[in-house]
Structure formats: C-alpha cells, structure tokens
Design an enzyme around this catalytic site. Sequence first.
Site, PDB file in Angstrom:
ATOM      1  N   HIS A   1     -88.817 -10.592  41.656  1.00  0.00           N
ATOM      2  CA  HIS A   1     -88.477  -9.275  41.119  1.00  0.00           C
ATOM      3  C   HIS A   1     -87.306  -8.720  41.909  1.00  0.00           C
ATOM      4  CE1 HIS A   1     -92.642  -8.275  39.168  1.00  0.00           C
ATOM      5  NE2 HIS A   1     -92.208  -9.477  38.846  1.00  0.00           N
TER       6      HIS A   1
ATOM      7  N   GLU B   1     -86.765  -5.966  43.466  1.00  0.00           N
ATOM      8  CA  GLU B   1     -87.092  -5.358  44.760  1.00  0.00           C
ATOM      9  C   GLU B   1     -87.352  -6.420  45.822  1.00  0.00           C
ATOM     10  OE1 GLU B   1     -89.161  -2.694  41.586  1.00  0.00           O
ATOM     11  OE2 GLU B   1     -88.587  -4.796  41.816  1.00  0.00           O
TER      12      GLU B   1
END
Length: 189
Positions: free
Chosen positions: A93, A95
Amino acid sequence: MIGQKGPAHTFNNDDTLGTMHNRTCTDRNNALTDHHSPSGEYSDELFMEEALRAAQRALELHEVPVGAVVVREGRVVARGWNRNLADNDPTAHAEIVALREAGAIVGNHRLGQCELFATIEPCAMCAGALVHARIKRLVYGADDPKAGAVHSVMQVLNHPLLNHRMEIQGGVLAGRSAELLQSFFRERR
C-alpha cells in the site's frame, strides 16, 4: 462511495469507535496545526498535492490510485503509491511503501519526527504501521467507509489500549482524493 468531506475535519471524544485522545489542532499544537511558516513556505495542502501526484503514478500503473508522502522538518523525505499488482505484494500500500523508503532514508524504523500525508484514510494494516513507526502526525484526504481504520470502520490510531498517540487531520483535499478513486472504479465497471 468513498467519503467526501467538505472542509478538513478533526475527531472528538464523542466518536462511537472510542476516544480519540489526540484531537487534531488543539491549543498546545497550534504551531503544528497551522503548519505554515511565517513566510507561508508550506502547508498541508501542498504536501497533499504531493500525495496526489504519487496517487497519479499508481493510476499510471493501473493500480488503485492511492498516494502517500512522509514529511520531516517541512521536507518530503519519501513517497509511495500503491504497488500491490506491480510487486505481487498485498502489503504494498502507498503508506507502507512510503514508510519503508522513509525508514531507509532516515536510517531508523522509528519516524517520530515525521508526518505522513495519504490521499485516503489508512486501512488497519497501514494504521498499525503508522503506530509502529511512531509517526507524529497523520494527514489524509478522503474517508474510507469500507476499510478506514482512523474512524470510518474501526479505530486503530489513538486506540486507548495502544501506547502511541499521534495528531490526526482528515479531509485535506478530500474531494480531489475521492474523485480520483471514484473515477478509477467507475472505469473498471
């Protein structure tokens, strides 16, 4: 539908998912909240623009368009965008990618002097990584009513039983973040 908030929003202690101990932008944190230098050098919106550019890179790779940047002392130190398909990695992801890069650049897995800007409310996995990294502040764009782990579905960040608290600011450029995701999913249908 990805949540769209008008102006940026903060969270209060009436949250049904639990107490948000470190409400964003209150008295003692005004300098961080304002996030503008006297000369107006940078702002939350500027860094969210960087995260949106990262999300655009994900879109170019036919990934879900989510982007993130890690900021330290007013400078972007790392960028990430969804790479799940490109890397065959369910943990890739935006992040997580940004946190990994920031840790390598800073030379420490603890990023206590850093802020993370993400185009969407982090999921449980990403929220957990923010806690482990000891990020001091999260700024995100759109709420995620299907997987958000700040307040939409569950509360991982600032959970009363966890040992780390961070400032949270949601809704920054939320409309643009939501539209990018909504248009991606409209085209896939």
